[in-house]
Scaffold this motif. Sequence first.
Motif, PDB file in Angstrom:
ATOM      1  N   ARG A 169      37.651  -7.051  34.482  1.00 25.83           N
ATOM      2  CA  ARG A 169      36.395  -7.077  35.191  1.00 25.83           C
ATOM      3  C   ARG A 169      35.556  -6.229  35.110  1.00 25.83           C
ATOM      4  NH1 ARG A 169      38.997  -6.444  39.544  1.00 25.83           N
ATOM      5  NH2 ARG A 169      39.592  -8.514  39.804  1.00 25.83           N
ATOM      6  N   VAL A 170      34.342  -6.350  34.541  1.00 22.38           N
ATOM      7  CA  VAL A 170      33.431  -5.072  34.328  1.00 22.38           C
ATOM      8  C   VAL A 170      32.311  -5.397  35.410  1.00 22.38           C
ATOM      9  CG1 VAL A 170      31.522  -4.470  32.896  1.00 22.38           C
ATOM     10  CG2 VAL A 170      33.868  -4.930  31.847  1.00 22.38           C
ATOM     11  N   THR A 171      32.111  -4.014  36.166  1.00 21.30           N
ATOM     12  CA  THR A 171      30.891  -4.019  36.862  1.00 21.30           C
ATOM     13  C   THR A 171      30.018  -3.009  36.268  1.00 21.30           C
ATOM     14  OG1 THR A 171      32.018  -2.265  38.151  1.00 21.30           O
ATOM     15  CG2 THR A 171      32.306  -4.683  39.130  1.00 21.30           C
ATOM     16  N   GLN A 199      37.175  -5.818  27.363  1.00 20.36           N
ATOM     17  CA  GLN A 199      37.944  -4.409  27.014  1.00 20.36           C
ATOM     18  C   GLN A 199      37.347  -3.889  25.811  1.00 20.36           C
ATOM     19  OE1 GLN A 199      42.295  -5.398  28.012  1.00 20.36           O
ATOM     20  NE2 GLN A 199      41.392  -7.358  28.137  1.00 20.36           N
ATOM     21  N   HIS A 200      37.027  -4.640  24.820  1.00 22.61           N
ATOM     22  CA  HIS A 200      36.875  -4.377  23.271  1.00 22.61           C
ATOM     23  C   HIS A 200      35.590  -3.492  23.535  1.00 22.61           C
ATOM     24  CE1 HIS A 200      36.460  -4.957  18.871  1.00 22.61           C
ATOM     25  NE2 HIS A 200      35.156  -4.725  19.244  1.00 22.61           N
ATOM     26  N   GLU A 201      34.631  -4.011  24.154  1.00 25.53           N
ATOM     27  CA  GLU A 201      33.215  -3.289  24.210  1.00 25.53           C
ATOM     28  C   GLU A 201      33.352  -2.063  25.129  1.00 25.53           C
ATOM     29  OE1 GLU A 201      31.033  -4.407  22.263  1.00 25.53           O
ATOM     30  OE2 GLU A 201      32.114  -6.528  21.947  1.00 25.53           O
ATOM     31  N   VAL A 202      33.952  -1.984  26.196  1.00 21.86           N
ATOM     32  CA  VAL A 202      34.119  -0.556  26.956  1.00 21.86           C
ATOM     33  C   VAL A 202      35.029   0.230  26.072  1.00 21.86           C
ATOM     34  CG1 VAL A 202      34.971   0.351  28.799  1.00 21.86           C
ATOM     35  CG2 VAL A 202      33.823  -1.882  29.013  1.00 21.86           C
ATOM     36  N   ASP A 203      35.917  -0.190  25.124  1.00 18.09           N
ATOM     37  CA  ASP A 203      36.427   0.885  24.259  1.00 18.09           C
ATOM     38  C   ASP A 203      35.377   1.523  23.421  1.00 18.09           C
ATOM     39  OD1 ASP A 203      39.061   0.524  24.955  1.00 18.09           O
ATOM     40  OD2 ASP A 203      39.540  -0.888  23.312  1.00 18.09           O
ATOM     41  N   HIS A 204      34.467   0.891  22.827  1.00 14.53           N
ATOM     42  CA  HIS A 204      33.571   1.370  21.962  1.00 14.53           C
ATOM     43  C   HIS A 204      32.694   2.609  22.890  1.00 14.53           C
ATOM     44  CE1 HIS A 204      33.325  -1.037  18.324  1.00 14.53           C
ATOM     45  NE2 HIS A 204      33.134  -2.134  19.025  1.00 14.53           N
ATOM     46  N   LEU A 205      32.482   2.034  24.063  1.00 10.94           N
ATOM     47  CA  LEU A 205      31.646   3.212  24.872  1.00 10.94           C
ATOM     48  C   LEU A 205      32.182   4.378  25.330  1.00 10.94           C
ATOM     49  CD1 LEU A 205      29.788   0.737  27.049  1.00 10.94           C
ATOM     50  CD2 LEU A 205      28.948   1.644  25.205  1.00 10.94           C
ATOM     51  N   ASP A 206      33.785   4.222  25.000  1.00 11.94           N
ATOM     52  CA  ASP A 206      34.665   5.389  25.168  1.00 11.94           C
ATOM     53  C   ASP A 206      34.977   6.211  23.894  1.00 11.94           C
ATOM     54  OD1 ASP A 206      34.598   5.093  27.837  1.00 11.94           O
ATOM     55  OD2 ASP A 206      36.439   3.864  27.953  1.00 11.94           O
ATOM     56  N   GLY A 207      34.126   5.654  22.761  1.00  9.19           N
ATOM     57  CA  GLY A 207      34.544   6.015  21.437  1.00  9.19           C
ATOM     58  C   GLY A 207      35.778   5.655  20.592  1.00  9.19           C
ATOM     59  N   SER A 208      36.455   4.688  21.200  1.00 14.77           N
ATOM     60  CA  SER A 208      37.335   4.259  20.166  1.00 14.77           C
ATOM     61  C   SER A 208      37.152   2.759  19.847  1.00 14.77           C
ATOM     62  CB  SER A 208      38.658   4.411  20.973  1.00 14.77           C
ATOM     63  OG  SER A 208      38.743   3.281  22.163  1.00 14.77           O
ATOM     64  N   LEU A 209      37.948   2.310  18.727  1.00 17.41           N
ATOM     65  CA  LEU A 209      37.920   1.092  18.132  1.00 17.41           C
ATOM     66  C   LEU A 209      39.351   0.175  18.214  1.00 17.41           C
ATOM     67  CD1 LEU A 209      36.509   1.975  14.552  1.00 17.41           C
ATOM     68  CD2 LEU A 209      35.063   0.814  16.655  1.00 17.41           C
ATOM     69  N   ARG A 231      31.597  -0.130  34.203  1.00 19.10           N
ATOM     70  CA  ARG A 231      33.197   0.151  34.520  1.00 19.10           C
ATOM     71  C   ARG A 231      34.045  -0.943  34.374  1.00 19.10           C
ATOM     72  NH1 ARG A 231      30.040   2.137  38.673  1.00 19.10           N
ATOM     73  NH2 ARG A 231      30.967   0.548  39.975  1.00 19.10           N
ATOM     74  N   LEU A 232      35.308  -0.714  33.870  1.00 19.08           N
ATOM     75  CA  LEU A 232      36.253  -1.653  33.456  1.00 19.08           C
ATOM     76  C   LEU A 232      37.555  -1.639  34.281  1.00 19.08           C
ATOM     77  CD1 LEU A 232      37.365  -3.969  31.327  1.00 19.08           C
ATOM     78  CD2 LEU A 232      38.235  -2.036  30.136  1.00 19.08           C
ATOM     79  N   GLN A 233      37.864  -2.742  34.757  1.00 23.27           N
ATOM     80  CA  GLN A 233      39.220  -2.763  35.501  1.00 23.27           C
ATOM     81  C   GLN A 233      40.136  -3.981  34.653  1.00 23.27           C
ATOM     82  OE1 GLN A 233      37.401  -3.726  39.137  1.00 23.27           O
ATOM     83  NE2 GLN A 233      39.346  -2.900  40.143  1.00 23.27           N
ATOM     84  N   ARG A 234      41.373  -3.507  34.225  1.00 22.33           N
ATOM     85  CA  ARG A 234      42.003  -4.615  33.347  1.00 22.33           C
ATOM     86  C   ARG A 234      43.160  -5.067  34.452  1.00 22.33           C
ATOM     87  NH1 ARG A 234      41.493   0.406  30.379  1.00 22.33           N
ATOM     88  NH2 ARG A 234      40.552  -0.205  28.442  1.00 22.33           N
ATOM     89  N   PHE A 235      43.424  -6.359  34.276  1.00 23.39           N
ATOM     90  CA  PHE A 235      44.644  -6.679  35.185  1.00 23.39           C
ATOM     91  C   PHE A 235      45.380  -7.734  34.268  1.00 23.39           C
ATOM     92  CE2 PHE A 235      42.587 -10.822  36.083  1.00 23.39           C
ATOM     93  CZ  PHE A 235      41.161 -10.332  36.006  1.00 23.39           C
ATOM     94  N   GLY A 236      46.512  -8.477  34.909  1.00 26.90           N
ATOM     95  CA  GLY A 236      47.343  -9.249  34.237  1.00 26.90           C
ATOM     96  C   GLY A 236      48.221  -8.510  33.103  1.00 26.90           C
ATOM     97  N   GLY A 237      49.107  -8.796  32.569  1.00 20.42           N
ATOM     98  CA  GLY A 237      49.994  -8.143  31.778  1.00 20.42           C
ATOM     99  C   GLY A 237      49.521  -7.695  30.334  1.00 20.42           C
ATOM    100  N   LEU A 238      49.935  -6.689  29.788  1.00 20.51           N
ATOM    101  CA  LEU A 238      49.489  -6.358  28.498  1.00 20.51           C
ATOM    102  C   LEU A 238      50.253  -7.274  27.624  1.00 20.51           C
ATOM    103  CD1 LEU A 238      47.761  -4.222  26.692  1.00 20.51           C
ATOM    104  CD2 LEU A 238      49.611  -2.899  26.704  1.00 20.51           C
ATOM    105  N   THR A 239      49.454  -8.176  26.773  1.00 18.55           N
ATOM    106  CA  THR A 239      50.397  -8.876  25.826  1.00 18.55           C
ATOM    107  C   THR A 239      49.723  -8.874  24.341  1.00 18.55           C
ATOM    108  OG1 THR A 239      48.758 -10.753  26.358  1.00 18.55           O
ATOM    109  CG2 THR A 239      50.922 -10.507  27.734  1.00 18.55           C
ATOM    110  N   LEU A 240      50.584  -9.258  23.249  1.00 18.17           N
ATOM    111  CA  LEU A 240      50.186  -9.044  22.028  1.00 18.17           C
ATOM    112  C   LEU A 240      50.485 -10.390  21.466  1.00 18.17           C
ATOM    113  CD1 LEU A 240      49.467  -7.339  19.386  1.00 18.17           C
ATOM    114  CD2 LEU A 240      51.818  -7.201  18.911  1.00 18.17           C
ATOM    115  N   ASP A 241      49.330 -11.196  21.257  1.00 20.17           N
ATOM    116  CA  ASP A 241      49.279 -12.751  20.748  1.00 20.17           C
ATOM    117  C   ASP A 241      49.174 -12.657  19.376  1.00 20.17           C
ATOM    118  OD1 ASP A 241      48.902 -15.092  19.978  1.00 20.17           O
ATOM    119  OD2 ASP A 241      47.041 -15.653  21.042  1.00 20.17           O
TER     120      ASP A 241
END
Length: 188
Positions: free
Chosen positions: A113-115, A138-148, A79-89
């Motif tokens: 954070r992944v648990t 974040q990238h790996e959990v996207d895969h598990l939700d069927g997205s890239l 399970r994924l929790q995201r925190f901090g701002g969404l940024t594009l580097d």
Amino acid sequence: MTVRQITIYGHRALAQPTRKVREVTDDIRALVADMYETMDAAEGVGLAAPQVGSRWRLFVYNCPDAEGVRRRGEVINPRLQRFGGLTLDEETLEGCLSVPGEGFPTARHRGARVTGTDLRGAPVTIEDEGGILARALQHEVDHLDGSLYLDRLSPARRREALDAVTARGWRARGLLTWDPSRLAPDEV
Ligand code: ZN
């Protein structure tokens, strides 16, 4: 242990949500062992089950955190929790072994954070802020939700990425997987 074929953009396994693991069987243990071997052969920082054509909700990682410490392990039913701002580097290209040889700036949250559990059933928590690991989680959990990661690009970047994918010719060659024990990502 065996290096498995890695699925390529266009393979249906990459577009399907995964199934929760109810019990760690010998098949699951073998899958995870092969995924470590496959990730290492491809010199990847993470690999999710759909990338070897499996529908189980799990991934492996081998990736430096914000302090530069390499972290390695498996997470089952993350399970994924995201925190901090969404940024594009713009200086950091995100890549994916299922889109081999390409990379594009991708907006991500600074922290993740992944648990979940490991192969022995013990609870695991992985957390990073500002490091490659935060992006990888974040990238790996996207895969598990069927997205890239391509789904997270700006419209202009996404067009650029799809042109690059077309130019690689995987679809034209009927290529749905590649073998990291024989090729480097850029040779696929
Ligand atoms: Zn990926």
